[in-house]
Scaffold this active site. Structure first.
Site, PDB file in Angstrom:
ATOM      1  N   TYR A  52     -76.764 -26.192 -53.031  1.00 33.17           N
ATOM      2  CA  TYR A  52     -77.462 -25.312 -53.970  1.00 33.17           C
ATOM      3  C   TYR A  52     -78.785 -25.926 -54.412  1.00 33.17           C
ATOM      4  CZ  TYR A  52     -78.674 -23.308 -58.511  1.00 33.17           C
ATOM      5  OH  TYR A  52     -79.350 -22.764 -59.560  1.00 33.17           O
ATOM      6  N   LEU A 102     -80.259 -13.621 -66.430  1.00 32.18           N
ATOM      7  CA  LEU A 102     -81.665 -13.548 -66.822  1.00 32.18           C
ATOM      8  C   LEU A 102     -82.223 -12.147 -66.622  1.00 32.18           C
ATOM      9  CD1 LEU A 102     -84.279 -14.842 -67.771  1.00 32.18           C
ATOM     10  CD2 LEU A 102     -84.652 -15.671 -65.433  1.00 32.18           C
ATOM     11  N   THR A 155     -76.137 -18.753 -56.786  1.00 29.33           N
ATOM     12  CA  THR A 155     -75.911 -19.779 -57.809  1.00 29.33           C
ATOM     13  C   THR A 155     -74.477 -20.302 -57.861  1.00 29.33           C
ATOM     14  OG1 THR A 155     -75.482 -18.066 -59.471  1.00 29.33           O
ATOM     15  CG2 THR A 155     -77.744 -18.881 -59.280  1.00 29.33           C
ATOM     16  N   ALA A 179     -80.924 -15.340 -56.975  1.00 26.04           N
ATOM     17  CA  ALA A 179     -80.542 -16.655 -56.453  1.00 26.04           C
ATOM     18  C   ALA A 179     -79.063 -16.668 -56.118  1.00 26.04           C
ATOM     19  CB  ALA A 179     -80.846 -17.752 -57.476  1.00 26.04           C
ATOM     20  N   TRP A 209     -78.399 -25.018 -67.256  1.00 27.28           N
ATOM     21  CA  TRP A 209     -77.189 -24.683 -68.015  1.00 27.28           C
ATOM     22  C   TRP A 209     -77.299 -23.295 -68.674  1.00 27.28           C
ATOM     23  CZ3 TRP A 209     -74.503 -29.315 -70.833  1.00 27.28           C
ATOM     24  CH2 TRP A 209     -74.474 -30.432 -69.991  1.00 27.28           C
TER      25      TRP A 209
END
Length: 289
Positions: free
Chosen positions: A126, A12, A63, A61, A151
């Site tokens: 998580y 992102l 992940t 994060a 996703w």
């Protein structure tokens, strides 16, 4: 406007960076752990003050869903403490905070797309840490916006699309889970949505709290893999298997489709279907090769 983007080396973050030059009057500060450790409150305070930050977009994060089951402390430090630190600074400085979260806060027993007000009940470390991070953000900085997504894939970093392409070129056939259902989401579309939220909030709008964002449509991982092979023109047969045939350290929600009515209404978003966005991403991957 000075905007801090944390976790900028991720999927992102990179998509936000790619689009940042479209916003000529905004000054972006793209950071990752090397530039700003969000686990350290004093470092966050110093960075925000030194650069007169007015908006924080938290893409940082932990992940690695399966590794999180054993790396609990690090996962907690990034997903909870890091989020809390950003919220503290945002609240103290009265600046905008947009925090990203996940469909993994749900246990997947629903049969209808999850709404923001549905009860969260994560199955994994998580998911639990991401939910705890959300709670810290909302408690400390109630004017913030949390965007849950699902996703995620892109042309950047490691993700399901690139893994399927790599394995598909190496093998004649693959087995992929068909009984986990959600919506593939191109990080490029999510980046566009977040930047539109920033622009809307800049006008003084009152939207706050939790929002859901993914692409439109529904798919299993099997459906997703089949479409990847077709669009990538890879001759690899994909076979559907059940989750129990591919055990993982962390359990996944069987159904995590997100209801996006709220974010579409509040921010006037037009969300593409996942197949259309997958075409764009695969083209971007091919252009990089």
């Amino acid at each position: 406007m000075n905007i801090l983007v944390t976790g900028a080396s991720g999927q992102l973050g990179n998509e936000l960076r790619e689009r940042s030059n479209l916003y000529k009057t905004w000054n972006f500060y793209f950071t990752d752990t090397a530039e700003l450790d969000i686990k350290d409150l004093s470092k966050v305070e110093e960075f925000v003050a030194a650069n007169s930050i007015e908006t924080i977009i938290n893409c940082a994060a932990y992940t690695a869903v399966d590794l999180a089951e054993t790396n609990k402390d690090l996962c907690y430090a990034v997903n909870v403490t890091g989020a809390k630190n950003l919220a503290i600074v945002a609240a103290n400085k009265k600046i905008q905070l947009i925090h990203t979260s996940t469909d993994f806060v749900f246990n997947g027993v629903h049969h209808l797309p999850y709404k923001e007000e549905d009860v969260a009940n994560p199955l994994s470390v998580y998911g639990s840490t991401k939910l705890a991070g959300e709670n810290e953000v909302l408690a400390i900085c109630p004017n913030s916006i949390i965007v849950r997504t699902a996703w995620l894939y892109s042309a950047y970093g490691a993700n399901f699309v690139k893994t399927m392409q790599r394995l598909g070129r190496d093998r004649d056939a693959l087995n992929v889970i068909f009984d986990q259902v959600g919506t593939p989401t191109w990080a490029g579309d999510l980046a566009n949505a977040i930047l539109q939220i920033v622009a809307t909030k800049k006008t003084g709008s009152e939207q706050r709290g939790i929002y859901h964002y993914s692409n439109e449509g529904v798919a299993s991982w099997y459906d997703f893999a089949v479409e990847i092979m077709q669009l990538s023109e890879i001759d690899c047969k994909v076979y559907p298997i059940e989750t129990k045939e591919y055990p993982t350290p962390a359990p996944r929600p069987a159904y995590s489709v997100l209801n996006k009515a709220k974010i579409k209404s509040d921010f006037k978003l037009d969300i593409p279907h996942w197949k259309e966005s997958l075409k764009k991403c695969i083209l971007a991957i091919q252009n990089e090769q």
